[in-house]
Design a protein around this motif. Structure first.
Motif, short mmCIF file in Angstrom:
data_model
loop_
_atom_site.label_atom_id
_atom_site.label_comp_id
_atom_site.label_asym_id
_atom_site.label_seq_id
_atom_site.Cartn_x
_atom_site.Cartn_y
_atom_site.Cartn_z
N ILE A 24 -11.97 40.25 62.57
CA ILE A 24 -12.88 38.94 62.43
C ILE A 24 -12.27 38.12 61.18
O ILE A 24 -11.79 38.90 60.23
CB ILE A 24 -14.29 39.72 61.83
CG1 ILE A 24 -14.95 40.44 62.90
CG2 ILE A 24 -15.06 38.49 61.31
CD1 ILE A 24 -15.95 41.17 62.44
N LEU A 25 -12.32 36.93 61.32
CA LEU A 25 -11.99 36.05 60.24
C LEU A 25 -12.97 35.22 59.87
O LEU A 25 -13.68 34.65 60.70
CB LEU A 25 -10.82 34.98 60.69
CG LEU A 25 -10.16 34.00 59.86
CD1 LEU A 25 -9.77 34.48 58.67
CD2 LEU A 25 -9.26 33.17 60.60
N ILE A 26 -13.42 35.28 58.76
CA ILE A 26 -14.41 34.29 57.95
C ILE A 26 -13.77 33.34 57.04
O ILE A 26 -13.37 33.74 55.76
CB ILE A 26 -15.17 35.31 57.21
CG1 ILE A 26 -16.02 36.29 58.28
CG2 ILE A 26 -16.43 34.52 56.71
CD1 ILE A 26 -17.07 37.14 57.93
N ASN A 27 -13.72 32.40 57.53
CA ASN A 27 -13.11 31.05 56.63
C ASN A 27 -14.15 30.62 55.68
O ASN A 27 -14.83 29.39 56.03
CB ASN A 27 -12.62 30.03 57.61
CG ASN A 27 -11.24 30.21 58.25
OD1 ASN A 27 -10.39 30.78 57.68
ND2 ASN A 27 -11.41 30.08 59.80
N ASN A 28 -14.23 31.17 54.63
CA ASN A 28 -15.22 30.91 53.61
C ASN A 28 -14.86 30.14 52.38
O ASN A 28 -15.47 29.48 51.91
CB ASN A 28 -15.85 32.38 53.12
CG ASN A 28 -16.63 32.25 51.77
OD1 ASN A 28 -17.83 31.89 52.14
ND2 ASN A 28 -16.26 32.58 50.73
N ALA A 29 -13.61 29.97 52.10
CA ALA A 29 -12.95 29.61 50.83
C ALA A 29 -13.30 28.09 51.25
O ALA A 29 -13.10 27.55 52.12
CB ALA A 29 -11.51 29.76 50.96
N GLY A 30 -13.70 27.42 49.89
CA GLY A 30 -13.88 26.06 50.12
C GLY A 30 -14.28 25.44 48.83
O GLY A 30 -14.44 26.26 47.82
N ILE A 31 -14.04 24.12 48.66
CA ILE A 31 -14.43 23.21 47.36
C ILE A 31 -15.22 22.16 47.51
O ILE A 31 -15.28 21.77 48.65
CB ILE A 31 -12.97 22.91 46.69
CG1 ILE A 31 -12.22 21.90 47.52
CG2 ILE A 31 -12.05 24.15 46.67
CD1 ILE A 31 -11.15 21.07 46.74
N LEU A 32 -16.02 21.84 46.49
CA LEU A 32 -16.94 20.77 46.43
C LEU A 32 -16.08 19.49 46.01
O LEU A 32 -16.34 18.24 46.76
CB LEU A 32 -17.85 20.96 45.64
CG LEU A 32 -19.10 19.73 45.51
CD1 LEU A 32 -19.67 19.56 46.82
CD2 LEU A 32 -20.10 20.22 44.24
N GLY A 33 -15.21 19.62 45.28
CA GLY A 33 -14.41 18.29 44.94
C GLY A 33 -15.00 17.51 43.71
O GLY A 33 -16.06 17.58 43.31
N ASN A 34 -14.02 17.10 43.19
CA ASN A 34 -14.32 16.23 42.00
C ASN A 34 -15.55 14.89 42.41
O ASN A 34 -15.31 14.50 43.57
CB ASN A 34 -13.36 15.52 41.17
CG ASN A 34 -12.50 16.79 40.32
OD1 ASN A 34 -13.19 17.80 40.03
ND2 ASN A 34 -11.39 16.64 40.36
N PHE A 35 -16.13 14.33 41.29
CA PHE A 35 -16.92 13.16 41.68
C PHE A 35 -16.29 11.86 40.90
O PHE A 35 -15.79 12.13 39.86
CB PHE A 35 -18.32 13.43 41.49
CG PHE A 35 -18.96 14.31 42.40
CD1 PHE A 35 -20.02 13.77 43.37
CD2 PHE A 35 -18.80 15.81 42.33
CE1 PHE A 35 -20.50 14.55 44.11
CE2 PHE A 35 -19.05 16.60 43.24
CZ PHE A 35 -20.29 16.01 44.21
N PRO A 36 -16.75 10.70 41.41
CA PRO A 36 -17.79 10.39 42.39
C PRO A 36 -17.11 10.33 43.74
O PRO A 36 -15.80 10.25 43.82
CB PRO A 36 -17.91 8.83 42.03
CG PRO A 36 -16.94 8.56 41.35
CD PRO A 36 -16.28 9.44 40.64
N GLN A 37 -18.29 10.47 44.81
CA GLN A 37 -17.59 10.70 46.05
C GLN A 37 -18.64 9.77 47.06
O GLN A 37 -18.59 10.12 48.39
CB GLN A 37 -17.97 12.20 46.53
CG GLN A 37 -16.87 13.41 46.09
CD GLN A 37 -17.01 14.40 46.69
OE1 GLN A 37 -17.59 14.63 47.61
NE2 GLN A 37 -16.45 15.38 46.05
N SER A 38 -18.96 8.90 46.62
CA SER A 38 -19.50 7.72 47.51
C SER A 38 -18.49 7.07 48.39
O SER A 38 -17.28 7.16 48.02
CB SER A 38 -20.33 6.64 46.72
OG SER A 38 -19.40 5.81 45.96
N ALA A 39 -18.86 6.66 49.52
CA ALA A 39 -18.03 6.12 50.62
C ALA A 39 -17.36 4.71 49.87
O ALA A 39 -16.28 4.47 50.35
CB ALA A 39 -18.51 5.95 51.92
N THR A 40 -18.15 4.32 48.93
CA THR A 40 -17.28 2.66 48.44
C THR A 40 -16.33 3.25 47.41
O THR A 40 -15.73 2.22 47.11
CB THR A 40 -18.77 1.98 47.97
OG1 THR A 40 -19.09 2.94 47.09
CG2 THR A 40 -19.36 1.79 49.24
N ASP A 41 -16.52 4.44 46.74
CA ASP A 41 -15.36 4.32 45.79
C ASP A 41 -14.59 5.61 45.50
O ASP A 41 -14.12 5.88 44.50
CB ASP A 41 -16.18 4.08 44.28
CG ASP A 41 -17.34 4.76 43.91
OD1 ASP A 41 -17.52 6.13 44.52
OD2 ASP A 41 -17.99 4.71 43.07
#
Length: 245
Positions: free
Chosen positions: A82-99
């Motif tokens: 079993i491989l559970i690909n759990n690692a992830g990050i939210l990332g820095n902000f802002p994250q709107s599509a416009t900027d």
């Protein structure tokens, strides 16, 4: 004894998932970017009576660490179930599509998309040695294009573009991988653990980590008649679990 590798397994949902799988008799490799943190997680599990567990250093953005862990599991187990690909990050902000900056997009995708692909591709040959290989890609209902087009979706206004789109891309990887493995015993699914109270979300989530982990375990242990190439979110659709891409 079945073996499982959980990336980002030293805390939060990954750690709770490890605990549940240990309780079911599996040998668990807890993947952590930091060996000290991984060892701390293992020590806590040992103190709770779990012995079939080992911490391994794996950074999904670093191929060398991935290959090192692969070598460890190959030598110690000969296969991976079993491989559970759990690692992830939210990332820095802002994250709107416009900027949103390209740098933020690259950073988030490097872990949430390329990292999952990098790990999965390198472990496929060990998974193929299992009688019941399972891959669980930890996604989010926030990656559903259908739901994000529906104003009645409870998280319709939650739109961090880099994170959400990375989960959409991850889902496409699930679809393609499941298709390419459709004539085998592999089961590959995207699973949303829910809006959970963890460090990842700055503890503003409302769900319990125990419930989130149960959702991942359910699809990590599905039998050979179970689904593949699907997207599940019990929180969003408690009737059947499955949600639209």
């Amino acid at each position: 004894m079945k073996t499982v590798l959980i990336t980002g397994g030293n805390k939060g949902i990954g750690f709770e998932t490890a605990k549940l799988l240990l309780n079911k008799g599996l040998f668990v490799y807890i993947g952590s970017r930091d060996m000290e943190k991984g060892d701390e997680a293992v020590k806590e599990l040992n103190n709770n009576g779990f012995q079939s567990v080992k911490a391994v250093v794996i950074d999904v953005t670093d191929l060398e660490t991935i290959l090192s862990v692969k070598s460890i599991i190959q030598n110690e187990q000969g296969k991976l179930d079993i491989l559970i690909n759990n690692a992830g990050i939210l990332g820095n902000f802002p994250q709107s599509a416009t900027d949103v900056s390209i740098e933020i997009l690259k950073d988030v995708y490097e872990t949430n998309v390329y990292g999952v692909i990098r790990v999965t591709q390198n472990f496929l040959d060990l998974l193929k040695k299992s009688d019941e290989p399972r891959i669980v890609n930890v996604s989010s209902s926030l990656g559903s294009l259908t739901l994000h087009s529906d104003p009645s979706y409870p998280f319709y206004n939650v739109k961090p573009f880099a994170y959400n789109s990375s989960k959409t891309a991850l889902n496409m990887f699930t679809v393609h991988l499941a298709y390419e493995l459709k004539d085998t015993v592999f089961k590959v699914n995207s699973v949303c653990p829910g809006y959970t109270d963890t460090d990842f979300g700055n503890h503003i989530g409302t769900g319990k980590v125990e419930d989130a982990a149960k959702r991942l375990v359910k699809y990590a242990l599905i039998d050979n008649d179970g689904p593949t190439g699907r997207f599940f979110s019990e929180e969003t659709n408690p009737n059947t679990d499955e949600i639209a891409w």
